[in-house]
Structure formats: C-alpha cells, structure tokens
Write a protein that holds these residues in place. Sequence first.
Motif, PDB file in Angstrom:
ATOM      1  N   ALA A   1       0.818  -1.143   0.033  1.00 19.01           N
ATOM      2  CA  ALA A   1       0.047  -0.124   0.094  1.00 19.01           C
ATOM      3  C   ALA A   1       0.831   1.396   0.035  1.00 19.01           C
ATOM      4  CB  ALA A   1      -0.961  -0.012   1.165  1.00 19.01           C
ATOM      5  N   LEU A   2       2.003   1.110   0.525  1.00 19.40           N
ATOM      6  CA  LEU A   2       2.897   2.424   0.911  1.00 19.40           C
ATOM      7  C   LEU A   2       3.831   2.544  -0.420  1.00 19.40           C
ATOM      8  CD1 LEU A   2       4.069   1.940   4.338  1.00 19.40           C
ATOM      9  CD2 LEU A   2       2.597   3.948   3.667  1.00 19.40           C
ATOM     10  N   ALA A   3       3.757   1.570  -1.404  1.00 17.77           N
ATOM     11  CA  ALA A   3       4.532   1.732  -2.486  1.00 17.77           C
ATOM     12  C   ALA A   3       4.106   2.559  -3.514  1.00 17.77           C
ATOM     13  CB  ALA A   3       4.673   0.004  -3.332  1.00 17.77           C
ATOM     14  N   SER A   4       2.749   2.916  -3.536  1.00 19.79           N
ATOM     15  CA  SER A   4       2.280   3.739  -4.629  1.00 19.79           C
ATOM     16  C   SER A   4       2.233   5.266  -3.839  1.00 19.79           C
ATOM     17  CB  SER A   4       0.852   3.436  -4.808  1.00 19.79           C
ATOM     18  OG  SER A   4      -0.128   3.317  -3.570  1.00 19.79           O
ATOM     19  N   LEU A   5       2.689   5.359  -2.644  1.00 15.51           N
ATOM     20  CA  LEU A   5       2.674   6.648  -1.756  1.00 15.51           C
ATOM     21  C   LEU A   5       4.009   7.372  -1.627  1.00 15.51           C
ATOM     22  CD1 LEU A   5       0.178   5.866   0.828  1.00 15.51           C
ATOM     23  CD2 LEU A   5      -0.358   6.949  -1.442  1.00 15.51           C
ATOM     24  N   GLN A   6       4.893   6.967  -2.644  1.00 18.50           N
ATOM     25  CA  GLN A   6       6.255   7.375  -2.310  1.00 18.50           C
ATOM     26  C   GLN A   6       6.549   8.723  -2.563  1.00 18.50           C
ATOM     27  OE1 GLN A   6       9.583   4.428  -3.063  1.00 18.50           O
ATOM     28  NE2 GLN A   6       8.129   3.088  -3.933  1.00 18.50           N
ATOM     29  N   THR A   7       5.740   9.554  -3.475  1.00 19.06           N
ATOM     30  CA  THR A   7       5.797  11.008  -3.675  1.00 19.06           C
ATOM     31  C   THR A   7       5.385  11.683  -2.271  1.00 19.06           C
ATOM     32  OG1 THR A   7       3.450  11.002  -4.660  1.00 19.06           O
ATOM     33  CG2 THR A   7       5.163  10.565  -6.113  1.00 19.06           C
ATOM     34  N   LEU A   8       4.897  11.068  -1.464  1.00 15.51           N
ATOM     35  CA  LEU A   8       4.283  11.520  -0.198  1.00 15.51           C
ATOM     36  C   LEU A   8       5.473  11.732   0.839  1.00 15.51           C
ATOM     37  CD1 LEU A   8       0.610  10.640   0.192  1.00 15.51           C
ATOM     38  CD2 LEU A   8       1.462  12.659  -0.704  1.00 15.51           C
ATOM     39  N   ASP A   9       5.396  12.419   1.938  1.00 17.71           N
ATOM     40  CA  ASP A   9       6.456  12.263   2.922  1.00 17.71           C
ATOM     41  C   ASP A   9       6.142  11.505   3.917  1.00 17.71           C
ATOM     42  OD1 ASP A   9       8.665  13.243   4.026  1.00 17.71           O
ATOM     43  OD2 ASP A   9       7.953  14.925   4.602  1.00 17.71           O
TER      44      ASP A   9
ATOM     45  N   VAL B   1      -5.349  -3.484  -0.604  1.00 11.17           N
ATOM     46  CA  VAL B   1      -4.070  -2.709  -0.693  1.00 11.17           C
ATOM     47  C   VAL B   1      -4.576  -1.445  -1.108  1.00 11.17           C
ATOM     48  CG1 VAL B   1      -2.352  -2.420  -1.894  1.00 11.17           C
ATOM     49  CG2 VAL B   1      -2.714  -4.771  -1.177  1.00 11.17           C
ATOM     50  N   GLU B   2      -5.602  -1.444  -2.312  1.00 11.26           N
ATOM     51  CA  GLU B   2      -6.068   0.040  -2.631  1.00 11.26           C
ATOM     52  C   GLU B   2      -6.717   0.984  -1.654  1.00 11.26           C
ATOM     53  OE1 GLU B   2      -8.587   1.833  -6.108  1.00 11.26           O
ATOM     54  OE2 GLU B   2      -8.538  -0.426  -6.157  1.00 11.26           O
ATOM     55  N   SER B   3      -7.617   0.323  -0.877  1.00  9.26           N
ATOM     56  CA  SER B   3      -8.447   1.200   0.209  1.00  9.26           C
ATOM     57  C   SER B   3      -7.273   1.367   1.308  1.00  9.26           C
ATOM     58  CB  SER B   3      -9.271   0.300   0.793  1.00  9.26           C
ATOM     59  OG  SER B   3     -10.483  -0.095  -0.365  1.00  9.26           O
ATOM     60  N   LEU B   4      -6.436   0.568   1.712  1.00  9.51           N
ATOM     61  CA  LEU B   4      -5.493   1.040   2.609  1.00  9.51           C
ATOM     62  C   LEU B   4      -4.613   2.113   2.181  1.00  9.51           C
ATOM     63  CD1 LEU B   4      -4.108   0.354   5.404  1.00  9.51           C
ATOM     64  CD2 LEU B   4      -2.549  -1.312   4.015  1.00  9.51           C
ATOM     65  N   SER B   5      -4.232   2.043   0.911  1.00  6.26           N
ATOM     66  CA  SER B   5      -3.397   3.152   0.472  1.00  6.26           C
ATOM     67  C   SER B   5      -4.018   4.478   0.568  1.00  6.26           C
ATOM     68  CB  SER B   5      -2.750   2.497  -1.095  1.00  6.26           C
ATOM     69  OG  SER B   5      -1.897   3.738  -1.424  1.00  6.26           O
ATOM     70  N   LYS B   6      -5.263   4.461  -0.014  1.00  9.44           N
ATOM     71  CA  LYS B   6      -5.985   5.664   0.170  1.00  9.44           C
ATOM     72  C   LYS B   6      -6.244   6.278   1.550  1.00  9.44           C
ATOM     73  CE  LYS B   6      -8.743   4.637  -4.071  1.00  9.44           C
ATOM     74  NZ  LYS B   6     -10.146   4.542  -4.889  1.00  9.44           N
ATOM     75  N   ALA B   7      -6.681   5.426   2.498  1.00  6.30           N
ATOM     76  CA  ALA B   7      -6.689   5.791   3.673  1.00  6.30           C
ATOM     77  C   ALA B   7      -5.430   6.593   4.532  1.00  6.30           C
ATOM     78  CB  ALA B   7      -7.019   4.567   4.610  1.00  6.30           C
ATOM     79  N   ILE B   8      -4.294   6.010   4.077  1.00  5.88           N
ATOM     80  CA  ILE B   8      -2.980   6.322   4.327  1.00  5.88           C
ATOM     81  C   ILE B   8      -3.036   7.745   3.871  1.00  5.88           C
ATOM     82  CG2 ILE B   8      -0.625   6.241   4.516  1.00  5.88           C
ATOM     83  CD1 ILE B   8      -1.253   3.141   4.687  1.00  5.88           C
ATOM     84  N   ALA B   9      -2.899   7.760   2.653  1.00 11.23           N
ATOM     85  CA  ALA B   9      -2.875   8.957   1.953  1.00 11.23           C
ATOM     86  C   ALA B   9      -3.543  10.139   2.424  1.00 11.23           C
ATOM     87  CB  ALA B   9      -2.993   8.717   0.221  1.00 11.23           C
ATOM     88  N   GLN B  10      -4.978   9.737   2.523  1.00 11.30           N
ATOM     89  CA  GLN B  10      -5.842  10.936   3.314  1.00 11.30           C
ATOM     90  C   GLN B  10      -5.473  11.537   4.503  1.00 11.30           C
ATOM     91  OE1 GLN B  10      -9.996   9.201   3.633  1.00 11.30           O
ATOM     92  NE2 GLN B  10     -10.586  10.840   4.956  1.00 11.30           N
TER      93      GLN B  10
END
Length: 389
Positions: free
Chosen positions: A217-225, A326-335
């Motif tokens: 899930a974090l792999a798609s959030l590497q542009t975030l800090d 994975v997708e929903s978890l990634s969205k929740a973290i990004a949010q």
Amino acid sequence: MAPVLTFAYPGDLDTLTGGYLYDKHIIHELENLGWTVKRLSLGDAFPFSDAAALAAAADQLAIVPADSLLVIDGLALGAIGPLAKVFARRTGAAVTGCASAPISRGFVALVHHPLGLESGLSPEQSTALLASEAQALAHARHVIVNSPTTAATLESLFAIGPDRVSVVVPGTERPALDTQASHNDGEVSCREHSASPILLSVGSIIARKGYDVLVQALASLQTLDWELRIVGDPDRDPIVFEALTTQITRLGMSDRIRLLGALEPSALEHQYAQADLFVLASHYEGYGMAYAQAIARGLPVIGTTGGATAQTVAPGTGILVEPGDVESLSKAIAQLLSHPEQRQKIAQASRKHAHELPSWIESARRFSESLIKSDTQPAAPDPAQTCSH
C-alpha cells in the motif's frame, strides 16, 4: 487463605507479543488482588508439537495440586487436543471454601483466538489445529476469551455456549492516558517530530499481521512524505520476515521503512511518543491490543475490519478497511498524511475514548470473578460419555 491458581502457558512468559503480555499483566494484577499464582511453562514446542512433547505437557498439568485452580493458555491447550482428558477430572475444594465435599476442578481455558484461524497455515494444518482445539475445549470447565468476537467465534466453530464463556478484554496502561491528556487539543501537536510524518506499526512479523499488504500500500505513496517504523519480533516466522525484507528492498523503500524488532515497554513507549499515525493491516485479531494501546496514546489509527478490530477501534478513532485491500489501505493512509487537520480530529477522539478503556486491574478483577464463578459451575460433560440420538 489466599486462593491459589496455576497459570500454564507455552514457552517464555517474557515474550513480547500481545498474548504473552495479556497473560503477564493478568498474573501480576491477580497477585495484587490476593491470589497466589504459580507459573507453569509447558515448553517451547507449541503449537506444532510432537507426541512426546504433548504427553509431557499433559503429565505436567495432571499433577497440578488439587488445591489450585488451573488456567491453560490456548496456544498450548489447543495443540494438546484429546490429551486434555488426562487433567480435566482434577478434584479439590472450591476456591470459596464453601463445598462440603471435593468437587471436580478441571481447568479453565484462556483463548486469545482460535489457533486454526492463524494466517499462513496450510489447509491441512488449519483443519488439524481446529480439530485439536475442539477436542481440548470440550473438556474445559470454563473458557475465558479476550473479546465478544472471540466468544462468538468459539460458539460458531466449537458450539461453546455463552454459559461456559467469560469475556475479559485486555487492559491498558493508565500512565499513557495521563500523558496524552496534557497534549494540546489545537492544530499543533506536542509530539516529537522527525522531518517526515512517522507511521508506526506494532506486532510480531507473522503472516496474520499483514505487513506485506501495508508495504504494498505504501509503494504507491512514495511521492508523499512519510517514514514507517515496524516494531515486532522478526523470529516468530523467519520465512515471513525474509519475504518482507525482500519486498521492501525490491520496492526501493529500504530508506523509508525501519524494522526495529521487538522492543521493551520503555523503548516502545518512545516510539508511540514520536508517531503521528498508527497503522496495522492485520488479517484477523482476537482483540487487537496494539490498536488499543495506540488509541490510549491519542494516535489516529488505520486498521482493518478483521476479527475484533472493529470493536476495539471505536467510531471516530480511526479508519478501517477490509483485510488485504491494498488500494483502500493506500487511500486511507494518503488521506490522513495529506490532511493533518483530520489526523488531529481523530487524535482528539482517540484521547477522549482512551479514558473508557479498562485498566489492567479492572480486567484482572473480571478475570478473578470468572475464575471463582467457574469453580462453582458444574463440570463440563465428558465428551466420551455424550450420547448422540
């Protein structure tokens, strides 16, 4: 005269996992309540024990003195299976001292979650463990569980009715609650901060904890800090740990994910103090002590709906997604990473709810009451003598 209890468990009581911490806290607080508690380790071979180890454990339990109540942790009991009949018919005086003749004392089972529901088992292993656990629990005089979810699961899997079950949820250390009360309720938190928001995940590195799902899930959030810190024993399942480290390296996140191993309480407390967000992607939890500890420290929580987690993570204290999504978890973290004001709102709800969580002494009182109640109940029927019609 102080009531006497023998508390049997597999391995080392100082193991830093939720189940062992539950046992250790309950034992300590029972002693504060006046119980004499004798600790009995049944060895390290559980739950996949050979016949000799199982027989040796059953023999140890069979000679527990008649003046002692007997509690057996489910991680050992579930593997013992039909050998439970060896120690199920222990007799002695009731703990209240009111019985005029010896009564059947048997044993009380403590179940954190069914062994056969552990993630990562083969179908054959799961079936064998569930069958063994059913045989063992059939001999139990009473069963103590850590959540209503576990109670319902035992009734569904093993037909253990509510009259034979007591729910004793884990406690939470109150000093953490007091510390959180001093935090600023405004937009600025008093937590320590690194350059990046810190995500904290706590739990042994085993398949059920879903660390592979979290990393993906974090792999798609590497542009975030962000920075992820994982606190958990890497030795419980070396294959899962190796796969996790390989996954982290393959996805190029070795510099953003820190594997800290199992930590003593003071070191773990420091990690909670530094964290901005707690996230754990468990496939199943019998209760979810790590979630409760995070809430007690005023952290916003991201978790799953697996097992009892939806009961432990109260409405408003976090975001829950389906296990393995994975997708929903990634969205929740990004949010929550992208909206610090929402994190703060959830953190305030966590601090408010924290004061509703039981302390360990409160949980131990409930445990004590359950033991005394079990000692005055009729013994469980002998499965070997139960007739079918």
